[in-house]
Enzyme design. Structure first.
Site, PDB file in Angstrom:
ATOM      1  N   ASN A 167       5.726   3.247   3.173  1.00  0.00           N
ATOM      2  CA  ASN A 167       5.734   4.564   2.533  1.00  0.00           C
ATOM      3  C   ASN A 167       4.972   5.543   3.415  1.00  0.00           C
ATOM      4  OD1 ASN A 167       7.129   3.616   0.234  1.00  0.00           O
ATOM      5  ND2 ASN A 167       5.212   2.861  -0.657  1.00  0.00           N
ATOM      6  N   HIS A 208       0.803   0.645   6.628  1.00  0.00           N
ATOM      7  CA  HIS A 208       1.013  -0.746   6.210  1.00  0.00           C
ATOM      8  C   HIS A 208       2.485  -0.968   5.936  1.00  0.00           C
ATOM      9  CE1 HIS A 208      -0.088   1.807   2.776  1.00  0.00           C
ATOM     10  NE2 HIS A 208       0.754   1.096   2.043  1.00  0.00           N
ATOM     11  N   HIS A 263      -7.002   2.008  13.085  1.00  0.00           N
ATOM     12  CA  HIS A 263      -6.575   2.943  12.034  1.00  0.00           C
ATOM     13  C   HIS A 263      -5.461   3.847  12.555  1.00  0.00           C
ATOM     14  CE1 HIS A 263      -6.950   5.348   8.359  1.00  0.00           C
ATOM     15  NE2 HIS A 263      -6.600   6.349   9.157  1.00  0.00           N
TER      16      HIS A 263
HETATM   17  P1  5GP Z   1       1.312   2.367  -0.756  1.00  0.00           P
HETATM   18  O1  5GP Z   1       1.507   2.896  -2.147  1.00  0.00           O
HETATM   19  O2  5GP Z   1       0.295   3.175   0.000  1.00  0.00           O
HETATM   20  O3  5GP Z   1       2.573   2.167   0.017  1.00  0.00           O
HETATM   21  O4  5GP Z   1       0.761   0.904  -0.919  1.00  0.00           O
HETATM   22  C1  5GP Z   1      -0.587   0.600  -1.127  1.00  0.00           C
HETATM   23  C2  5GP Z   1      -0.631  -0.804  -1.645  1.00  0.00           C
HETATM   24  O5  5GP Z   1      -1.967  -1.255  -1.554  1.00  0.00           O
HETATM   25  C3  5GP Z   1      -0.232  -0.930  -3.132  1.00  0.00           C
HETATM   26  O6  5GP Z   1       0.868  -1.818  -3.244  1.00  0.00           O
HETATM   27  C4  5GP Z   1      -1.494  -1.463  -3.801  1.00  0.00           C
HETATM   28  O7  5GP Z   1      -1.232  -2.408  -4.809  1.00  0.00           O
HETATM   29  C5  5GP Z   1      -2.252  -2.073  -2.642  1.00  0.00           C
HETATM   30  N1  5GP Z   1      -3.704  -2.050  -2.804  1.00  0.00           N
HETATM   31  C6  5GP Z   1      -4.458  -0.991  -3.196  1.00  0.00           C
HETATM   32  N2  5GP Z   1      -5.757  -1.321  -3.205  1.00  0.00           N
HETATM   33  C7  5GP Z   1      -5.825  -2.625  -2.801  1.00  0.00           C
HETATM   34  C8  5GP Z   1      -6.911  -3.530  -2.602  1.00  0.00           C
HETATM   35  O8  5GP Z   1      -8.088  -3.218  -2.788  1.00  0.00           O
HETATM   36  N3  5GP Z   1      -6.597  -4.782  -2.184  1.00  0.00           N
HETATM   37  C9  5GP Z   1      -5.308  -5.180  -1.951  1.00  0.00           C
HETATM   38  N4  5GP Z   1      -5.115  -6.443  -1.557  1.00  0.00           N
HETATM   39  N5  5GP Z   1      -4.257  -4.345  -2.124  1.00  0.00           N
HETATM   40  C10 5GP Z   1      -4.518  -3.084  -2.534  1.00  0.00           C
HETATM   41 ZN    ZN Z   2      -8.002   2.675   8.099  1.00  0.00          ZN
END
Ligand code: 5GP
Ligand code: ZN
Length: 112
Positions: free
Chosen positions: A85, A98, A45
């Protein structure tokens, strides 16, 4: 710790895995923004790229070692985009670092 991506890495929440090694896990985004939308995460993490240090950067190196392999296996020979992000202004919704790999089409020129 109540972290969605730690639960995905641990198998507690199912995911469509596309790559895994000792330090890295990659899976398909649940809400794809392009024909290919893969999330690459460190198994340890790390809250965001703003938390990268000399101590945890081996995981970051492993992520960037995995990305070209992933891009090849996803058929992204014509190019792709990597996005991470960070925090509130960066619209980071999951607080486990990520890298988004986006591709499979000509992406918009605009980044912000
Ligand atoms: P962030 O907005 O933090 O840069 O990206 C988070 C990403 O995680 C988003 O694109 C969202 O669609 C994805 N995401 C959120 N929850 C889940 C999940 O339970 N499974 C998967 N595979 N993707 C997820
Ligand atoms: Zn984590």
């Amino acid at each position: 710790m109540d972290c969605l991506f730690c639960k995905i890495i641990g198998g507690e929440i199912p995911s469509a895995k596309v790559y895994e090694d000792e330090l890295v896990y990659a899976f398909r985004d649940i809400n794809p923004q392009a024909p290919v939308h893969v999330l690459v995460v460190p198994k340890a993490h790390i809250a965001s790229a703003d938390e990268i240090t000399a101590e945890n950067s081996a995981a970051v190196a492993a992520m960037f070692n995995a990305i070209p392999k992933l891009a090849a296996s996803e058929g992204l020979a014509n190019g792709y985009r990597i996005i991470t992000n960070i925090g509130e202004d960066g619209c980071q919704s999951v607080k486990h670092m990520h890298f988004h790999i986006l591709g499979g089409k000509k992406l918009p020129e605009s980044m912000a």
